[in-house]
Design a protein around this motif. Structure first.
Motif, mmCIF file in Angstrom:
data_model
loop_
_atom_site.group_PDB
_atom_site.id
_atom_site.type_symbol
_atom_site.label_atom_id
_atom_site.label_comp_id
_atom_site.label_asym_id
_atom_site.label_seq_id
_atom_site.Cartn_x
_atom_site.Cartn_y
_atom_site.Cartn_z
ATOM 1 N N PHE A 290 0.877 -1.174 0.000
ATOM 2 C CA PHE A 290 0.000 0.000 0.000
ATOM 3 C C PHE A 290 0.907 1.214 0.000
ATOM 4 C CE2 PHE A 290 -2.964 -3.011 2.121
ATOM 5 C CZ PHE A 290 -3.975 -2.942 1.180
ATOM 6 N N ILE B 17 3.283 -4.802 2.463
ATOM 7 C CA ILE B 17 2.546 -5.534 3.493
ATOM 8 C C ILE B 17 2.808 -7.035 3.353
ATOM 9 C CG2 ILE B 17 0.275 -5.966 4.487
ATOM 10 C CD1 ILE B 17 0.996 -3.062 4.688
ATOM 11 N N SER C 277 -1.564 -9.492 15.235
ATOM 12 C CA SER C 277 -2.447 -8.497 14.638
ATOM 13 C C SER C 277 -1.610 -7.488 13.850
ATOM 14 C CB SER C 277 -3.205 -7.802 15.765
ATOM 15 O OG SER C 277 -4.132 -6.941 15.234
ATOM 16 N N GLY C 278 -1.993 -7.212 12.635
ATOM 17 C CA GLY C 278 -1.224 -6.277 11.813
ATOM 18 C C GLY C 278 -0.164 -6.934 10.970
ATOM 19 N N SER C 279 -0.053 -8.271 11.057
ATOM 20 C CA SER C 279 1.007 -8.941 10.302
ATOM 21 C C SER C 279 0.641 -9.099 8.820
ATOM 22 C CB SER C 279 1.300 -10.310 10.913
ATOM 23 O OG SER C 279 0.116 -11.073 10.978
ATOM 24 N N GLY C 280 -0.619 -8.898 8.494
ATOM 25 C CA GLY C 280 -0.995 -8.959 7.075
ATOM 26 C C GLY C 280 -1.925 -10.118 6.725
ATOM 27 N N LYS C 281 -2.528 -10.738 7.723
ATOM 28 C CA LYS C 281 -3.395 -11.893 7.451
ATOM 29 C C LYS C 281 -4.614 -11.510 6.614
ATOM 30 C CE LYS C 281 -4.186 -12.725 11.848
ATOM 31 N NZ LYS C 281 -3.414 -11.649 12.508
ATOM 32 N N THR C 282 -5.270 -10.424 7.056
ATOM 33 C CA THR C 282 -6.473 -10.021 6.328
ATOM 34 C C THR C 282 -6.130 -9.602 4.906
ATOM 35 O OG1 THR C 282 -7.508 -9.314 8.376
ATOM 36 C CG2 THR C 282 -8.430 -8.430 6.361
ATOM 37 N N VAL C 283 -5.022 -8.873 4.770
ATOM 38 C CA VAL C 283 -4.616 -8.453 3.431
ATOM 39 C C VAL C 283 -4.359 -9.677 2.561
ATOM 40 C CG1 VAL C 283 -2.833 -7.258 2.103
ATOM 41 C CG2 VAL C 283 -3.696 -6.244 4.212
HETATM 42 N N1 LIG Z 1 -6.443 -0.603 2.591
HETATM 43 C C1 LIG Z 1 -5.279 -0.442 3.245
HETATM 44 N N2 LIG Z 1 -4.520 0.648 3.003
HETATM 45 C C2 LIG Z 1 -3.343 0.815 3.628
HETATM 46 N N3 LIG Z 1 -2.848 -0.023 4.555
HETATM 47 C C3 LIG Z 1 -3.559 -1.111 4.865
HETATM 48 C C4 LIG Z 1 -4.814 -1.386 4.231
HETATM 49 N N4 LIG Z 1 -5.291 -2.543 4.714
HETATM 50 C C5 LIG Z 1 -4.380 -2.977 5.610
HETATM 51 N N5 LIG Z 1 -3.340 -2.136 5.714
HETATM 52 C C6 LIG Z 1 -2.161 -2.305 6.562
HETATM 53 O O1 LIG Z 1 -1.678 -3.605 6.368
HETATM 54 C C7 LIG Z 1 -1.190 -4.139 7.575
HETATM 55 C C8 LIG Z 1 -1.746 -5.518 7.795
HETATM 56 O O2 LIG Z 1 -3.121 -5.416 8.057
HETATM 57 P P1 LIG Z 1 -4.054 -6.673 8.256
HETATM 58 O O3 LIG Z 1 -3.863 -7.619 7.145
HETATM 59 O O4 LIG Z 1 -5.421 -6.154 8.468
HETATM 60 O O5 LIG Z 1 -3.522 -7.322 9.594
HETATM 61 P P2 LIG Z 1 -4.077 -8.584 10.378
HETATM 62 O O6 LIG Z 1 -3.016 -9.578 10.311
HETATM 63 O O7 LIG Z 1 -4.337 -8.118 11.753
HETATM 64 O O8 LIG Z 1 -5.336 -9.013 9.693
HETATM 65 C C9 LIG Z 1 -1.533 -3.158 8.666
HETATM 66 O O9 LIG Z 1 -0.353 -2.469 9.033
HETATM 67 C C10 LIG Z 1 -2.508 -2.224 8.022
HETATM 68 O O10 LIG Z 1 -2.332 -0.924 8.506
#
Ligand SMILES: Nc1ncnc2c1ncn2[C@@H]1O[C@H](COP(=O)(O)OP(=O)(O)O)[C@@H](O)[C@H]1O
Ligand SMILES: [Mg+2]
Lengths: 248, 244
Positions: free
Chosen positions: A11, A16, A36-42
């Motif tokens: 991003f 990420i 949390s924040g490691s990038g799982k959701t992404v």
């Molecule tokens: N749409 C976005 N734009 C910019 N940064 C993002 C976006 N979505 C997630 N991030 C960043 O990506 C990183 C990983 O987020 P995420 O995958 O949500 O973590 P988690 O492992 O908790 O699910 C975080 O630092 C978050 O700030």
């Protein structure tokens, strides 16, 4: 089987996901764990096509996502079900309408056929007779279960769950885990679950991938995970007093 | 700014597609008629009556020479209400009411991942959510504005007879004096353009939210500010094009 081949995602200037290669097997619950924040959701959103990846390839049973036409992508969408972290139920629709939604949108079934399917799915998640409740009237655990019912209404081959147990008490969390694992076995779906919950790992972790700061740091099974000497993974697993004591 | 406009155009490209299922679209449209139109009737009625009343009183108050007939009050009220007050002022009010509603509704769906959920199902979320809203506004706002015109003129009449500045008869003669149907056409064109601005701009700000509840608030404020400014600008442009 879903395969991620060397995928990266940034991003702006922050990377990420960094060159992640990983396979998720059919009939198994494949866990993605990490802080949390490691990038799982992404990572999950990249897999389902909600986010475009910068590099690499994703294939669903040898169908390469990036090479597909929009129509083929849409067909893949119908084969996948996703459970979002907050449930993401449509809040102006009743439970019944929520679960029925994909059926109304994409099938030509009659109302009674759809209703049968809805009731079947709701029964599957142990929520009979909740048809007319609104999402705002549901507890956290019920919301997740309705979301699972909606995710399985189209009989998906691929099931994605983003933190299905977060925010739930351990007992309810256990029920949700069992449900996901039963559905996976019953329908032989390729199931991918994001979690930071070690209980879930122990319950249903057929295959576990540990993401650390956007990199795939470790892969293995739930039995191997306890014996690993990977420092970061150990820090992650034994981060609570409870688990530390258990280890001793 | 240019990037924002580009994203707006891309979004509109997604919005204006044939809906997946006609019957679902029709159901949504009815819901939107209810929430965007019928629920605005009250505020529109109140504002229109008072607006018309004020215009009539001010006009009557300013006529202090016997050379200008009192029928001018009815005429002026009608012209002001039809040409400007109903289409523009009511659209600005709707920008506040309907615009903030659209932006916050769509924005909430974005932050609670409902839009993502639609997309993973393979639904074109922009089309599914925004198209019914734009269609509803385009079809409904002209009716609302026509109602507002009648109520505005009625408000003027009410003011005249209660203050006894102008007789009912004079007022009605004035209202019917020198009527050109082109003014109605002009007003309705403006209304339709403003309706499109309100619905599409607000939907745009809601759709591209990232974050949480605070961003939903920010987006709906932005939606109102931007659509109001655009309404004012297009008001000038359309007036130039259509009336000169
Ligand atoms: N749409 C976005 N734009 C910019 N940064 C993002 C976006 N979505 C997630 N991030 C960043 O990506 C990183 C990983 O987020 P995420 O995958 O949500 O973590 P988690 O492992 O908790 O699910 C975080 O630092 C978050 O700030
Ligand atoms: Mg997450």
């Amino acid at each position: 089987m879903i395969r991620a081949n060397n995928i990266s995602k940034s991003f702006g200037d922050t990377r990420i996901l960094k060159n992640i290669s990983c396979t998720f097997e059919e009939g198994k619950t494949n866990l993605i764990i990490g802080q949390s924040g490691s990038g799982k959701t992404v990572l999950m959103k990249c897999l389902v096509g909600l986010l475009n990846i910068d590099e690499g390839e994703i294939d669903f049973d040898n169908r390469v996502f990036s090479k597909m036409s929009n129509k083929e992508k849409k067909n893949i969408c119908k084969e996948l079900g996703m459970l979002f972290q907050g449930g993401a139920l449509f809040d102006y629709m009743t439970v019944e309408k929520n679960v029925m939604f994909p059926l109304s949108m994409f099938t030509k079934q009659s109302y009674s056929e759809k209703l049968d399917r809805v009731n079947f799915c709701l029964k599957r998640v142990n929520l009979e007779n909740t048809n007319n409740l609104m999402p705002s009237e549901l507890s956290g655990g019920m919301t997740k279960r309705v979301a699972i019912a909606r995710a399985i209404s189209m009989n998906p081959q691929y099931l994605f769950c983003d933190e299905p147990t977060s925010g739930l008490d351990p007992l309810t969390a256990g029920l949700i885990d069992d449900l996901i694992s039963e559905i996976t076995n019953e329908y032989q779906t390729t199931t991918i679950v994001n979690t930071h919950d070690m209980n879930s790992v122990m319950n249903i972790g057929d295959k576990v991938a540990f993401i650390y700061k956007g990199e795939l740091w470790w892969e293995g099974t739930k039995d191997e995970i306890m014996k690993t000497d990977n420092i970061e993974l150990n820090d992650f697993i034994f981060s609570t007093e409870l688990t530390r004591r258990l280890k001793k | 700014m240019i990037r924002m406009f580009g994203r707006y155009l891309i979004l509109m490209g997604e919005v204006f597609r044939k809906p997946e299922k006609g019957n679902i679209f029709r159901k949504q449209l009815i819901v939107e008629f209810q929430s965007l139109g019928v629920e605005s009737l009250g505020i529109i009625a109140i504002i229109s009556v008072f607006m018309g009343a004020v215009v009539a009183i001010q006009t009557a108050y300013n006529i202090d020479t016997p050379l200008i007939p009192l029928t001018m009050v009815g005429f002026t009220t009608r012209q002001s209400v039809v040409l400007e007050f109903s289409p523009t002022i009511i659209s600005l009010i709707l920008a506040g009411k309907v615009g903030s509603r659209i932006a916050s509704e769509i924005g909430t769906m974005r932050v609670t991942e409902q839009i993502d959920a639609l997309q993973t199902m393979g639904v074109n979320a922009a089309n599914f959510l925004i198209f019914p809203k734009i269609t509803a506004c385009l079809l409904l706002n002209p009716f609302l504005i026509v109602i507002s015109m009648f109520l505005g003129i009625f408000g003027g009449w009410l003011a005249c007879i209660t203050t006894q500045m102008v007789s009912s008869q004079d007022y009605i003669i004035g209202v019917r004096y020198w009527f050109e149907s082109y003014t109605i056409f002009y007003a309705l064109i403006k209304t339709v353009v403003f309706a499109y601005i309100i619905s599409s701009v607000s939907a745009f700000f809601g759709y591209y939210i990232s974050g949480g509840a605070i961003e939903v608030g920010t987006a709906s404020t932005k939606a109102v500010v931007y659509s109001s400014i655009l309404i004012i600008i297009f008001n000038l442009i359309l007036t130039q094009l259509l009336l000169t």
